[in-house]
Scaffold this active site. Structure first.
Site, short mmCIF file in Angstrom:
data_model
loop_
_atom_site.label_atom_id
_atom_site.label_comp_id
_atom_site.label_asym_id
_atom_site.label_seq_id
_atom_site.Cartn_x
_atom_site.Cartn_y
_atom_site.Cartn_z
CG ASP A 67 -0.28 -0.22 2.61
OD1 ASP A 67 0.65 -0.73 2.70
OD2 ASP A 67 -0.87 0.60 3.72
CG HIS A 68 3.23 2.55 2.66
ND1 HIS A 68 3.25 3.89 3.22
CD2 HIS A 68 2.33 1.54 3.14
CE1 HIS A 68 2.25 3.54 4.35
NE2 HIS A 68 1.87 2.33 4.30
CG HIS A 142 5.44 -1.21 10.04
ND1 HIS A 142 4.40 -1.19 10.58
CD2 HIS A 142 5.22 -1.32 8.82
CE1 HIS A 142 3.42 -1.36 9.70
NE2 HIS A 142 3.77 -1.66 8.68
CG ASP A 213 2.39 2.11 7.64
OD1 ASP A 213 1.98 3.05 7.57
OD2 ASP A 213 1.96 1.08 7.20
CG HIS A 271 -1.44 4.45 7.17
ND1 HIS A 271 -1.53 3.38 8.05
CD2 HIS A 271 -1.06 3.82 6.02
CE1 HIS A 271 -1.29 2.15 7.48
NE2 HIS A 271 -0.58 2.38 6.45
#
EC number: 3.1.26.11
Length: 309
Positions: A67-68, A142, A213, A271
């Site tokens: 997603d990044h 993370h 994140d 996010h």
């Protein structure tokens, strides 16, 4: 400086939120901009902004979760079609080069510009200075290797004190520009005029911190120290700390606490988990505001000015 939120959702795209992508337009006169993460469809979101891929100077990837990252190959390829011919720098965790080389190798993609890939191996420190701003990276906590980035603008020279220049017999012209840029100048009679003697107090550069994140950790506060703007993930609402930490994320309350501990001037949360609809953002913002202000819950395509004090 201007900052665009191209995607504010976590994990996967939703009806009202794309996945992560943040654009930072650098101060004049460079006209360049930088991209932080490129989730799926980031280049589609860019089409709804005034930003041009040909002016993209650097991309900073926080980590290699899809997603990044999944929008990066298409975006890099499209830059060639948009007239991008100047070199581009790409920063991110180890594995980023292998990912890009593999996708481009399989697809036969050719770029019309030089792509310089820099994989971050040190846990923290300055990674680049383009002459206008410098950028530091710091490791976050993370589920996989993840970084946060601190962008610091150079100090700006103070205002010219015209009355002092007139007293010295110096009229408006090219020498004014040199003094404004911090240079000393010599007059025909040999008199040396130092910039610091004829300018006001210098203006500190702006600081923008953009985190990947993370669950709460020391480097969050270090990277955000005194920042004019802190962009912090807030995947979950207050009270869901246990679940957030299980997946390497933070809550709204923890984002606010980090901003307060760092002495940041403004907090923007992003996010957000797909469990939260657009109507929930007011509540999420209010949770953070109990511990830090001003705070904003970002929405897709929101643009903010980062002004000098």
């Amino acid at each position: 400086m201007k900052i665009w939120f191209l995607g504010t959702g976590a994990g996967r795209p939703g009806k009202h939120r794309n996945v992560t992508g943040i654009a930072l337009q650098l101060p004049d006169p460079s006209c360049h901009w930088w991209l932080f993460d490129a989730g799926e469809a980031t280049q589609h979101q860019l089409l709804r902004t005034p930003l041009k891929l040909s002016k993209l100077e650097a991309v900073f990837v926080t980590h290699l979760h899809g997603d990044h990252l999944y929008g990066l190959p298409g975006l890099l390829s499209s830059r060639s079609f948009d007239g991008g011919i100047t070199p581009l720098r790409l920063f991110g965790p180890p594995g980023l080069k292998h990912y890009v080389d593999t996708v481009f190798g399989i697809s036969g993609t050719q770029l019309d510009y030089e792509l310089h890939i820099h994989e971050l191996t040190a846990p923290e420190g300055e990674i680049w200075d383009n002459g206008t701003v410098r950028i530091e990276a710091g490791a976050l906590e993370h589920r996989i290797a993840c970084y946060g980035y601190r962008v610091t603008e150079r100090e700006q020279p103070g205002k010219l004190l015209v009355h002092k220049l007139e007293e010295l017999g110096l009229t408006a012209g090219p020498l004014y520009g040199k003094l404004k840029q911090g240079q000393s100048v010599a007059l025909e009679d040999g008199t040396l005029i130092r910039s610091e003697d004829v300018t006001g107090e210098a203006k500190p550069g702006r600081v923008v911190t953009i985190l990947g994140d993370t669950k709460p950790c020391a480097n969050v506060v270090k990277l955000a120290k005194g920042a004019d703007l802190l962009v912090h993930e807030a995947t979950f609402a207050r009270g869901m700390e246990e679940k957030a930490h299980e997946f390497g994320h933070s809550t709204t309350a923890e984002a606010a606490e980090a901003a307060a501990a760092a002495g940041a001037k403004r907090l923007v949360m992003t996010h957000f988990s797909g469990r939260y609809g657009s109507e929930d953002l007011i509540r999420l913002e209010a949770e953070a505001a109990e511990r830090f202000k001003p705070v904003t819950a970002a929405v897709d395509l929101m643009m903010l000015e980062v002004n000098r004090e």
